[in-house]
Structure formats: structure tokens, C-alpha cells
Write a protein that holds these residues in place. Structure first.
Motif, PDB file in Angstrom:
ATOM      1  N   PRO A   9       0.818  -1.216   0.000  1.00 58.75           N
ATOM      2  CA  PRO A   9       0.000   0.000   0.000  1.00 58.75           C
ATOM      3  C   PRO A   9       0.853   1.268   0.000  1.00 58.75           C
ATOM      4  O   PRO A   9       2.043   1.225   0.310  1.00 58.75           O
ATOM      5  N   PRO A  10       0.253   2.398  -0.340  1.00 55.33           N
ATOM      6  CA  PRO A  10       0.956   3.683  -0.255  1.00 55.33           C
ATOM      7  C   PRO A  10       1.295   3.996   1.204  1.00 55.33           C
ATOM      8  O   PRO A  10       0.772   3.358   2.114  1.00 55.33           O
ATOM      9  N   PRO A  11       2.132   4.992   1.442  1.00 49.82           N
ATOM     10  CA  PRO A  11       2.483   5.362   2.819  1.00 49.82           C
ATOM     11  C   PRO A  11       1.258   5.736   3.648  1.00 49.82           C
ATOM     12  O   PRO A  11       0.352   6.415   3.158  1.00 49.82           O
ATOM     13  N   ASP A  13      -3.042   5.820 -11.000  1.00 47.40           N
ATOM     14  CA  ASP A  13      -3.002   4.683 -10.087  1.00 47.40           C
ATOM     15  C   ASP A  13      -3.692   5.045  -8.783  1.00 47.40           C
ATOM     16  O   ASP A  13      -3.559   6.164  -8.284  1.00 47.40           O
ATOM     17  N   ALA A  14      -4.425   4.087  -8.246  1.00 45.95           N
ATOM     18  CA  ALA A  14      -5.136   4.306  -6.989  1.00 45.95           C
ATOM     19  C   ALA A  14      -5.149   3.012  -6.196  1.00 45.95           C
ATOM     20  O   ALA A  14      -5.002   1.919  -6.747  1.00 45.95           O
ATOM     21  N   TYR A  15      -5.304   3.143  -4.893  1.00 47.87           N
ATOM     22  CA  TYR A  15      -5.321   2.012  -3.978  1.00 47.87           C
ATOM     23  C   TYR A  15      -6.617   2.039  -3.191  1.00 47.87           C
ATOM     24  O   TYR A  15      -6.978   3.059  -2.606  1.00 47.87           O
ATOM     25  N   ALA A  37      -1.237   7.100  -5.227  1.00 43.35           N
ATOM     26  CA  ALA A  37       0.016   6.398  -4.965  1.00 43.35           C
ATOM     27  C   ALA A  37       0.849   7.062  -3.871  1.00 43.35           C
ATOM     28  O   ALA A  37       1.702   6.417  -3.264  1.00 43.35           O
ATOM     29  N   ALA A  38       0.602   8.330  -3.588  1.00 40.98           N
ATOM     30  CA  ALA A  38       1.331   9.040  -2.535  1.00 40.98           C
ATOM     31  C   ALA A  38       0.672   8.871  -1.165  1.00 40.98           C
ATOM     32  O   ALA A  38       1.190   9.322  -0.162  1.00 40.98           O
ATOM     33  N   GLY A  39      -0.506   8.236  -1.126  1.00 41.03           N
ATOM     34  CA  GLY A  39      -1.212   8.037   0.134  1.00 41.03           C
ATOM     35  C   GLY A  39      -2.237   9.110   0.434  1.00 41.03           C
ATOM     36  O   GLY A  39      -2.813   9.143   1.517  1.00 41.03           O
ATOM     37  N   THR A  40      -2.520   9.990  -0.521  1.00 37.14           N
ATOM     38  CA  THR A  40      -3.502  11.042  -0.333  1.00 37.14           C
ATOM     39  C   THR A  40      -4.906  10.474  -0.518  1.00 37.14           C
ATOM     40  O   THR A  40      -5.182   9.801  -1.511  1.00 37.14           O
ATOM     41  N   TYR A  41      -5.783  10.749   0.429  1.00 42.83           N
ATOM     42  CA  TYR A  41      -7.164  10.276   0.359  1.00 42.83           C
ATOM     43  C   TYR A  41      -7.900  10.993  -0.764  1.00 42.83           C
ATOM     44  O   TYR A  41      -7.895  12.217  -0.845  1.00 42.83           O
ATOM     45  N   LEU A  42      -8.535  10.214  -1.664  1.00 42.23           N
ATOM     46  CA  LEU A  42      -9.259  10.785  -2.793  1.00 42.23           C
ATOM     47  C   LEU A  42     -10.763  10.786  -2.592  1.00 42.23           C
ATOM     48  O   LEU A  42     -11.460  11.640  -3.122  1.00 42.23           O
TER      49      LEU A  42
END
Length: 92
Positions: free
Chosen positions: A14-16, A59-61, A70-75
Motif C-alpha cells: 500500500p501507499p504510505p 493509479d489508486a489504492y 500512490a502518494a497516500g492522499t485520500y481521494l
């Protein structure tokens, strides 16, 4: 007897600062390409379609119903976004 620490292992990378156990995919959003296409379309048709276009993707998680980049920012939540799960080709 399995160890209780098994749950803490990273399996999906997962992202940070995002919980593990989710999966990667793509999310569509209104970015530069969407705006450019919309402005050109609007110029020729006088129709403000650019406000509806979401042709850019990144890219999204997805974890626990929440989508992160990918940077861990909530979308946003999976209900708010057009999340497309990535197929895992490495599975047998």
C-alpha cells in the motif's frame, strides 16, 4: 498455531500511511486532458461538456472502502469515484 502478527504483514504494497489488505487499480478524474478536450469541444459546439468529462486516470489504492492515490492522499470513497480494480496476472 498461526501468529497474530501475520495480519500486520504487507501483502499488497500500500501507499504510505494507508492500511494494508486492499488492492491497486485506476481511478478516473477530471485532469488536464479532460479540461483540454472539453475546452476544444465547447469551442466547436458551444456545449459545456467539459464539466462532465473524466478521461484522465491514475493509479489508486482501495482499502476499507476508501480510495488513495500512490502518494497516500485520500481521494474519496469507492462510491464517489470510478475505481477500476487492476487484474492480478501473477496468480496461478
Amino acid at each position: 498455531m498461526p501468529s497474530s502478527s501475520t495480519h500486520a504483514r504487507t501483502t499488497s504494497h500500500p501507499p504510505p500511511n494507508v492500511p494494508d489488505g486492499g488492492g491497486w487499480g485506476k481511478v478516473k478524474y477530471q485532469g488536464d486532458r479532460s479540461c483540454l478536450f472539453g475546452v476544444i469541444f465547447c469551442f466547436f459546439t458551444c456545449c459545456p461538456i467539459w464539466m462532465c468529462l473524466k478521461i484522465d486516470n491514475k493509479d489508486a489504492y482501495l482499502a476499507e472502502g476508501k480510495v488513495y492515490d500512490a502518494a497516500g492522499t485520500y481521494l474519496g470513497t469507492v462510491a464517489e469515484l470510478n475505481f477500476i480494480a487492476k487484474r492480478d496476472d501473477n496468480k496461478s
